[in-house]
Enzyme design. Sequence first.
Site, PDB file in Angstrom:
ATOM      1  N   GLY A 107       0.834  -1.199   0.000  1.00 43.50           N
ATOM      2  CA  GLY A 107       0.000   0.000   0.000  1.00 43.50           C
ATOM      3  C   GLY A 107       0.867   1.246   0.000  1.00 43.50           C
ATOM      4  O   GLY A 107       1.898   1.296   0.670  1.00 43.50           O
ATOM      5  N   GLU A 112      -5.480   3.220   8.057  1.00 42.99           N
ATOM      6  CA  GLU A 112      -6.863   2.765   8.138  1.00 42.99           C
ATOM      7  C   GLU A 112      -6.947   1.244   8.264  1.00 42.99           C
ATOM      8  O   GLU A 112      -7.933   0.705   8.748  1.00 42.99           O
ATOM      9  CB  GLU A 112      -7.658   3.238   6.902  1.00 42.99           C
ATOM     10  CG  GLU A 112      -9.162   3.025   7.033  1.00 42.99           C
ATOM     11  CD  GLU A 112      -9.951   3.471   5.792  1.00 42.99           C
ATOM     12  OE1 GLU A 112      -9.352   4.097   4.899  1.00 42.99           O
ATOM     13  OE2 GLU A 112     -11.160   3.187   5.736  1.00 42.99           O
ATOM     14  N   ARG A 147     -19.257  13.220  12.924  1.00 41.43           N
ATOM     15  CA  ARG A 147     -19.894  12.702  11.712  1.00 41.43           C
ATOM     16  C   ARG A 147     -21.038  11.740  11.987  1.00 41.43           C
ATOM     17  O   ARG A 147     -22.073  11.785  11.327  1.00 41.43           O
ATOM     18  CB  ARG A 147     -18.844  11.996  10.869  1.00 41.43           C
ATOM     19  CG  ARG A 147     -17.865  12.974  10.289  1.00 41.43           C
ATOM     20  CD  ARG A 147     -16.719  12.297   9.589  1.00 41.43           C
ATOM     21  NE  ARG A 147     -15.869  13.317   8.987  1.00 41.43           N
ATOM     22  CZ  ARG A 147     -14.721  13.059   8.378  1.00 41.43           C
ATOM     23  NH1 ARG A 147     -14.292  11.818   8.300  1.00 41.43           N
ATOM     24  NH2 ARG A 147     -14.019  14.037   7.854  1.00 41.43           N
ATOM     25  N   HIS A 160     -20.339   9.197   6.427  1.00 46.11           N
ATOM     26  CA  HIS A 160     -20.026  10.626   6.363  1.00 46.11           C
ATOM     27  C   HIS A 160     -21.278  11.419   6.001  1.00 46.11           C
ATOM     28  O   HIS A 160     -21.958  11.084   5.040  1.00 46.11           O
ATOM     29  CB  HIS A 160     -18.938  10.848   5.301  1.00 46.11           C
ATOM     30  CG  HIS A 160     -18.251  12.159   5.442  1.00 46.11           C
ATOM     31  ND1 HIS A 160     -18.904  13.351   5.252  1.00 46.11           N
ATOM     32  CD2 HIS A 160     -16.976  12.484   5.762  1.00 46.11           C
ATOM     33  CE1 HIS A 160     -18.051  14.350   5.449  1.00 46.11           C
ATOM     34  NE2 HIS A 160     -16.875  13.844   5.754  1.00 46.11           N
ATOM     35  N   LEU A 166      -5.741  11.463   8.131  1.00 45.41           N
ATOM     36  CA  LEU A 166      -4.439  11.851   7.592  1.00 45.41           C
ATOM     37  C   LEU A 166      -3.419  11.858   8.721  1.00 45.41           C
ATOM     38  O   LEU A 166      -2.281  11.408   8.568  1.00 45.41           O
ATOM     39  CB  LEU A 166      -4.530  13.237   6.946  1.00 45.41           C
ATOM     40  CG  LEU A 166      -5.568  13.390   5.832  1.00 45.41           C
ATOM     41  CD1 LEU A 166      -5.471  14.778   5.202  1.00 45.41           C
ATOM     42  CD2 LEU A 166      -5.386  12.343   4.758  1.00 45.41           C
ATOM     43  N   LEU A 184      -0.959   7.357   2.513  1.00 46.73           N
ATOM     44  CA  LEU A 184      -0.170   8.120   3.478  1.00 46.73           C
ATOM     45  C   LEU A 184       0.617   7.209   4.401  1.00 46.73           C
ATOM     46  O   LEU A 184       1.801   7.425   4.640  1.00 46.73           O
ATOM     47  CB  LEU A 184      -1.086   9.034   4.298  1.00 46.73           C
ATOM     48  CG  LEU A 184      -1.617  10.251   3.555  1.00 46.73           C
ATOM     49  CD1 LEU A 184      -2.489  11.084   4.479  1.00 46.73           C
ATOM     50  CD2 LEU A 184      -0.475  11.099   3.032  1.00 46.73           C
ATOM     51  N   ALA A 185      -0.023   6.171   4.932  1.00 46.15           N
ATOM     52  CA  ALA A 185       0.656   5.293   5.881  1.00 46.15           C
ATOM     53  C   ALA A 185       1.775   4.511   5.193  1.00 46.15           C
ATOM     54  O   ALA A 185       2.923   4.526   5.644  1.00 46.15           O
ATOM     55  CB  ALA A 185      -0.344   4.347   6.536  1.00 46.15           C
ATOM     56  N   ARG A 215     -14.486   8.101  13.772  1.00 49.69           N
ATOM     57  CA  ARG A 215     -13.284   8.904  13.565  1.00 49.69           C
ATOM     58  C   ARG A 215     -13.652  10.368  13.386  1.00 49.69           C
ATOM     59  O   ARG A 215     -14.615  10.676  12.692  1.00 49.69           O
ATOM     60  CB  ARG A 215     -12.518   8.412  12.326  1.00 49.69           C
ATOM     61  CG  ARG A 215     -11.274   9.221  12.041  1.00 49.69           C
ATOM     62  CD  ARG A 215     -10.489   8.669  10.869  1.00 49.69           C
ATOM     63  NE  ARG A 215     -11.212   8.724   9.609  1.00 49.69           N
ATOM     64  CZ  ARG A 215     -11.450   9.835   8.910  1.00 49.69           C
ATOM     65  NH1 ARG A 215     -11.037  11.007   9.362  1.00 49.69           N
ATOM     66  NH2 ARG A 215     -12.098   9.775   7.772  1.00 49.69           N
TER      67      ARG A 215
END
Lengths: 649, 276
Positions: free
Chosen positions: A43, A435, A340, A269, A451, A46-47, A445
């Site tokens: 993957g 995630e 949310r 969301h 992020l 970002l992570a 969350r």
Amino acid sequence: MSDTKLKSQIPDGPLSEKWKKRKAEIKVVSPANKRKLEVIVVGTGLAGASAAASLGEMGYNVKIFCISDSPRRAHSIAAQGGINAAKNYQNDNDSIYRLFVDTVKGGDFRSREANVYRLAEVSNLIIDHCVAQGVPFAREYGGLLANRSFGGAQVSRTFYARGQTGQQLLLGAYASLNKEIKKGSVKSYPRYEMLDLVLINGQAKGIIARNIATGEIERFGAHAVVIATGGYGNVYFLSTNAMNSNGSAAWQCYKKGAYFGNPCFAQIHPTCIPVHGTQQSKLTLMSESLRNDGRIWVPKKKEDVMKLRKGEIKASQIPEEDRDYYLERRYPAFGNLVPRDIASRAAKERCDAGFGVNETGKAVFLDFKTAIERLGEDTIRERYGNLFQMYEEITDVDAYKEPMMIYPAIHYTMGGLWVDYDLQTTIPGLFAIGEANFSDHGGNRLGASALMQGLADGYFILPYTIGGYLANKIQEPKTDTSAPEFEQAEKAVKERIAKLFAVKGKKSPDEIHKELGNVMWEYVGMGRTEEGLKKAIVEIKRLKEEFWKDVYVCGENGEFNQELEKAMRLADFFEIGELMARDALNRKESCGGHFREEMQTEEGEAKRDDENFMYVSAWEYKGENTEPELHKEPLVYEGIKVATRNYKD
Amino acid sequence: MKFKIKVWRQKNAKTKGHFETYTVDNISPDSSFLEMLDILNDQLVHQNSDPIAFSKGCENGEVCSGEKLKRAKAEGKALPVSFDHDCREGICGACSLYINGRAHGPENEVTTCQLFMRKFKDGSTITIEPWRSAAFPVVKDLVVDRSALDKIMQAGGFVDVRTGSAQDANSILISKEKADESMDAASCIGCGACVATCKNGSAMLFIGARVSSLALLPQGKIESTKRAMDMIAKMDELGFGACTNTRACEMECPKRVSITHIARLNREFLKGWLKK
């Protein structure tokens, strides 16, 4: 209560000292030994990208895999609103502690306290590093960094780059990754999909991956494997996830023995563009940042609703006194900026009561009239111009004149592979970050925290903690991919693929996926009941059976074949969906995004059951037709008083 | 709505491609262009899985059988059309497609995934081709290999900073104007429309966007000359063409990245060249 395999490995001592303590405990690997060690990262969001770049900088040999044609396409890129950090640049009395409290409270007391505190602690380092990478964050006229507010917080701690924060942060991580690729410490494998995890002596030693461009099945070995493949929201078919986002890599790990944590926690969301019809392939998110200036409402009178649906009047013609700003009415302290899950349920409540404002009855208004009057159209255009433009492209409506229409949609999964404090799963040598793990967000969350978590795990946590594992591997030679374990895993993958082609039924993977999505949304969506969940399990099993009898996979394996990719991912989605329903059925309480309709207060708020459910459910795979086993990690809160969430006053 | 879809089919990089025409019907004007392709593909799957339906669809929707049917199957006409796509929100840069002779189709400032069928005339024929450029070989049908863009980025599209070594983020002030301009350049999504549109197949707008975005910030300024030299050298090596200032790239860029960034790139390059 304690479970032998579930060792959370949380360091002793006060909350604020735990991470320091662990860092001091971790063995360090010398530069000469790092050169000998190999790590696989799956993957490039970002992570994954940040982890691979940091591990490469430290001197490890890294192989990074992504399913897209370039690491820069990973779905982190679509995050719009921003990234949280406890900098207190706005002098609004923010602190690491306050960010920690907001995150635990936002997650409805179902996240692991020590992990969240650490997340808040490293949040500031992320901003420093991203600025150093050349991320063009929004600035004030004096040259300082700008901030905005996000749901679930009463301070302004969100850093942003217009409505493209995820893109800019991902390009930063991608750039660091490129830097390491150039140096030779990282090797990149774009268009590769992980199809299985390989264990040798119970330890993660490599993966089997399919070269998406050629169809070739290949083996890759390493001393440790890191899963950074995101969430499984696409189980619902319609979601804000990218089309290629899937849960298969994590799922293969589960089937090889890694426990799966809190699978039922999915985030819905509140501000997405409503579904337009049956031809729809995915849903588009409108950034939460819009709730800074937009006000959410439906008409007070049913006759106005009817006229709106028939197109006889426009929203702008409804006078102020006939509008129900229901979030401001129900939650005066947070108003339009409630978390949310709460905003989503409130929208559903109004729509279920018959106040939905479009033809399908599944939409509410997000209105900028007041903000435009207060700030002027130019300011609004500067803040949200690209979002308004995107909205107009999709809906053909000018949101400067008429309010946007929005409705909740599946967006993120808080659940994921169970990990300990070191982000290691129950399989030694297998780590999960971003995630893909379960640890930081509990039942819900907060906005701008995905992020933060992805980069915290990738830049600042995993590169240290993985060292503790690898320090014991310095004597181990490179993993031999001709070992029988690899052979076997590759054979199993090839058989699975052959089995899919052999079905030769009548339906396309997408067709069956849509049916699965409908079942998931109906019974494992915003409102869940015992009866519905039981029904969902039966329905999902039926669809899975139908899939294996009636799917048609076009083409062949030895080529670029998107139908095969879809079919393989869908085969896993049935199983993921079933585990979600099972977990939701077990959790007889309402918390965060998990709302059991039997468990609510008189005002319709979520009713938690701390006495019986203050634990992480960690599911262990027990075989194809055997029920999985539930393990429980009790959650203990020392740094924060457990309380009912209150966003009213 | 109803359309004739004339689409490029090519089994892989080694085989020759050709156009194939299909008909799609009952398309909602609110559907996106890629949803229309999903529908076409679903239709094609069914033509495979259900031979009777297939015999009606193999040649422009006409019935065919026997040898003709066999040939159509062998030629892979009935296989779903491969195309790159992912976020469908106009930001990941995965979708490409040359539609009716323009990159990302007839609308300005949108990617293919943000193009909606209401923008097309009912009953019209829509021609779809892959990005065409020497540096982007076809993988299959409409999918091309854009890894050359990654290679250019790997040559220098970064700030050489190690994780964990940065000072406080507010310790270096950056004017709002500079930050905004840097952000304008940084909005490039790396889709490659500029390359596909350019008659020379140049990647100068792509490189300009990155070099300029970083050169405008104090953090990226230190390496900016070297960065420009390295990225341009890599571009030349990979078979992209040179820039002749036609501005076609800017016109077709879905994010409207301005060619002023190419000017900044040229300045940085020139500085380096003169030093040599």
